[in-house]
Scaffold this motif. Sequence first.
Motif, mmCIF file in Angstrom:
data_model
loop_
_atom_site.group_PDB
_atom_site.id
_atom_site.type_symbol
_atom_site.label_atom_id
_atom_site.label_comp_id
_atom_site.label_asym_id
_atom_site.label_seq_id
_atom_site.Cartn_x
_atom_site.Cartn_y
_atom_site.Cartn_z
ATOM 1 N N LEU A 111 0.935 -1.339 -0.106
ATOM 2 C CA LEU A 111 0.021 0.034 0.071
ATOM 3 C C LEU A 111 0.985 1.102 -0.216
ATOM 4 O O LEU A 111 1.671 1.399 0.936
ATOM 5 N N LEU A 112 0.503 2.094 -0.939
ATOM 6 C CA LEU A 112 1.365 3.382 -1.036
ATOM 7 C C LEU A 112 0.196 4.504 -0.939
ATOM 8 O O LEU A 112 -0.915 4.381 -1.163
ATOM 9 N N LEU A 113 0.740 5.682 0.108
ATOM 10 C CA LEU A 113 -0.202 6.682 0.313
ATOM 11 C C LEU A 113 0.738 7.905 -0.290
ATOM 12 O O LEU A 113 1.974 8.230 0.349
ATOM 13 N N GLY A 114 0.145 8.577 -1.126
ATOM 14 C CA GLY A 114 0.912 10.007 -1.666
ATOM 15 C C GLY A 114 -0.052 11.236 -1.270
ATOM 16 O O GLY A 114 -1.240 10.986 -0.966
ATOM 17 N N GLU A 115 0.985 12.306 -1.067
ATOM 18 C CA GLU A 115 0.509 13.641 -0.549
ATOM 19 C C GLU A 115 0.579 14.508 -1.672
ATOM 20 O O GLU A 115 1.618 15.080 -2.006
ATOM 21 N N PRO A 116 -0.514 14.898 -2.675
ATOM 22 C CA PRO A 116 -0.384 15.790 -3.639
ATOM 23 C C PRO A 116 0.107 17.159 -2.915
ATOM 24 O O PRO A 116 -0.603 17.524 -1.823
ATOM 25 N N GLY A 117 0.939 17.874 -3.738
ATOM 26 C CA GLY A 117 1.482 19.239 -3.213
ATOM 27 C C GLY A 117 0.259 20.211 -3.806
ATOM 28 O O GLY A 117 0.617 21.533 -4.179
ATOM 29 N N THR A 118 -0.974 20.184 -3.507
ATOM 30 C CA THR A 118 -2.159 21.195 -3.936
ATOM 31 C C THR A 118 -2.903 21.521 -2.868
ATOM 32 O O THR A 118 -4.122 22.134 -2.904
ATOM 33 N N GLY A 119 -2.712 21.350 -1.523
ATOM 34 C CA GLY A 119 -3.438 21.834 -0.477
ATOM 35 C C GLY A 119 -4.403 20.732 -0.043
ATOM 36 O O GLY A 119 -4.814 19.739 -0.754
ATOM 37 N N GLY A 120 -5.049 20.847 1.117
ATOM 38 C CA GLY A 120 -5.988 19.893 1.404
ATOM 39 C C GLY A 120 -7.432 20.303 1.344
ATOM 40 O O GLY A 120 -7.844 21.322 0.635
ATOM 41 N N SER A 121 -8.363 19.344 1.859
ATOM 42 C CA SER A 121 -9.734 19.864 1.654
ATOM 43 C C SER A 121 -10.483 19.691 3.219
ATOM 44 O O SER A 121 -10.094 19.214 4.058
ATOM 45 N N SER A 122 -11.464 20.299 3.111
ATOM 46 C CA SER A 122 -12.348 20.561 4.556
ATOM 47 C C SER A 122 -13.081 19.398 4.673
ATOM 48 O O SER A 122 -14.211 19.567 4.079
ATOM 49 N N PRO A 231 -11.547 14.633 -7.312
ATOM 50 C CA PRO A 231 -11.324 15.948 -8.164
ATOM 51 C C PRO A 231 -10.673 15.668 -9.346
ATOM 52 O O PRO A 231 -10.028 14.526 -9.475
ATOM 53 N N GLU A 232 -10.862 16.457 -10.248
ATOM 54 C CA GLU A 232 -10.490 16.027 -11.671
ATOM 55 C C GLU A 232 -8.934 15.921 -11.734
ATOM 56 O O GLU A 232 -8.318 15.162 -12.286
ATOM 57 N N SER A 233 -8.395 16.782 -10.990
ATOM 58 C CA SER A 233 -6.772 16.688 -10.952
ATOM 59 C C SER A 233 -6.575 15.134 -10.218
ATOM 60 O O SER A 233 -5.427 14.603 -10.769
ATOM 61 N N GLN A 234 -7.139 14.834 -9.396
ATOM 62 C CA GLN A 234 -6.939 13.390 -8.675
ATOM 63 C C GLN A 234 -7.349 12.353 -9.741
ATOM 64 O O GLN A 234 -6.432 11.191 -9.870
ATOM 65 N N THR A 235 -8.263 12.574 -10.417
ATOM 66 C CA THR A 235 -8.915 11.468 -11.413
ATOM 67 C C THR A 235 -7.812 11.476 -12.662
ATOM 68 O O THR A 235 -7.270 10.137 -12.763
ATOM 69 N N LEU A 248 -2.324 -2.524 -9.012
ATOM 70 C CA LEU A 248 -3.568 -3.171 -8.945
ATOM 71 C C LEU A 248 -4.662 -2.087 -8.948
ATOM 72 O O LEU A 248 -5.682 -2.343 -9.558
ATOM 73 N N LEU A 249 -4.615 -1.198 -8.232
ATOM 74 C CA LEU A 249 -5.665 -0.149 -7.938
ATOM 75 C C LEU A 249 -5.191 0.773 -7.614
ATOM 76 O O LEU A 249 -4.136 1.161 -6.680
ATOM 77 N N ALA A 250 -6.016 2.213 -7.622
ATOM 78 C CA ALA A 250 -5.460 3.349 -6.992
ATOM 79 C C ALA A 250 -6.735 4.139 -6.737
ATOM 80 O O ALA A 250 -7.810 3.949 -7.292
ATOM 81 N N GLY A 251 -6.669 5.019 -5.814
ATOM 82 C CA GLY A 251 -8.099 5.831 -5.256
ATOM 83 C C GLY A 251 -7.713 6.998 -4.399
ATOM 84 O O GLY A 251 -6.412 7.242 -4.090
ATOM 85 N N VAL A 252 -8.742 7.637 -3.975
ATOM 86 C CA VAL A 252 -8.750 8.780 -2.999
ATOM 87 C C VAL A 252 -8.852 7.930 -1.674
ATOM 88 O O VAL A 252 -10.373 7.603 -1.603
ATOM 89 N N PRO A 253 -8.339 8.090 -0.419
ATOM 90 C CA PRO A 253 -8.691 7.582 0.694
ATOM 91 C C PRO A 253 -9.919 8.398 1.653
ATOM 92 O O PRO A 253 -10.221 9.709 1.402
ATOM 93 N N VAL A 261 -3.807 10.536 -1.887
ATOM 94 C CA VAL A 261 -4.133 9.558 -2.846
ATOM 95 C C VAL A 261 -3.592 8.210 -2.434
ATOM 96 O O VAL A 261 -2.400 8.069 -1.654
ATOM 97 N N PHE A 262 -4.114 7.176 -2.943
ATOM 98 C CA PHE A 262 -3.322 5.765 -2.503
ATOM 99 C C PHE A 262 -3.333 4.765 -3.588
ATOM 100 O O PHE A 262 -3.926 5.010 -4.809
ATOM 101 N N ALA A 263 -2.379 3.738 -3.344
ATOM 102 C CA ALA A 263 -2.320 2.766 -4.542
ATOM 103 C C ALA A 263 -2.052 1.408 -3.965
ATOM 104 O O ALA A 263 -1.480 1.254 -3.123
ATOM 105 N N VAL A 264 -2.210 0.092 -4.467
ATOM 106 C CA VAL A 264 -2.011 -0.882 -3.966
ATOM 107 C C VAL A 264 -1.139 -1.509 -4.986
ATOM 108 O O VAL A 264 -1.599 -1.719 -6.322
ATOM 109 N N THR A 265 0.142 -2.084 -4.885
ATOM 110 C CA THR A 265 0.934 -2.310 -6.160
ATOM 111 C C THR A 265 1.549 -3.855 -5.905
ATOM 112 O O THR A 265 1.358 -4.313 -4.831
#
Length: 316
Positions: A111-122, A231-235, A248-253, A261-265
């Motif tokens: 399991l990989l967890l990634g932090e985009p450099g675009t700021g967070g959400s409320s 969001p479109e950028s995440q898509t 294998l897969l990826a998504g938003v947690p 974002v996360f991915a299972v490799t």
Amino acid sequence: MTTAVVAALLHYLGVVDLSPLSKFEGSADLDVVHIIAQTAHCIAQGKVGSGFDVSSAVYGSHRYVRFSPDVLSSAQDAAKGTPLQEVMAAILKGKWDHERTKFSLPPLMNLLLGEPGTGGSSTPSMVGAVKRWQKSDPAKAQETWRKLSEANSKLEIQFNILSKLAEENCNAYKCVIDKCSKQKSEKWIEQSIEPSQEAVVKALLGARSAMVEIRNLMHQMGEAAGVPIEPESQTRLLDATMDMEGVLLAGVPGAGGFDAVFAVTLGDSGNNVAKAWSSLNVLALLVREDPHGVSLETADPRTEEITATVSAVHIE
């Protein structure tokens, strides 16, 4: 972080014993940590959340069904001046009806967890928007939730099938994972040369299909509620990630949004994903799936890593 602080304080004060010798599944001490950590998290956020993040931090990987929100209703009284001792006494005596079932990723998956450099959400505002949509269009909302629940169950089933296949025929499973880790998903079916291997590929593709369905439903939910759950950028990032070899897969947690974002490799393919994310200004975090949960470290793991590195240096 909340769980780590709560567990450390409770262990230090002698309320619980988190030493390796005392820890076992279903431990009453872990239950105490869980209840107090959930309460602290609720007070800090000012609302009763799903609690899945605290639960996984305490118990490790598992299938989680949340508790009834009423069990934490008295936590809101702490903000109104009610003595914390009274609040905690009521909560500890409450009926905690959450469910957790043993679950973890199949072997040779990461399991990989990634932090985009675009700021967070409320998260509170996003959750509020979804709840308003549920009230305004209950029939559509209920149908979407039902489909999402079914898709989540499909993913769980495929993971369980993969774990069983790995146990029943370890060599065939390892062979397929190794081959698929070097190929894009559309070529996975070509990697099976016997029925036992074909079963593994079928389950891999089934898990992937379930995740695509989950993402589509979350996207629909976000559009209906007027919030960017995916969001479109995440898509774009997730689509590119799922198109890589060995993913294998990826998504938003969690509640979605711009936070992560996360991915299972499969196999060692996660290294390439981390590099690709880095080139897109997405930081691959130093976290991993852990079936053990909160634990007492005998030493600072960072110190041990540095010591091991220094010890490996040979000076001539």
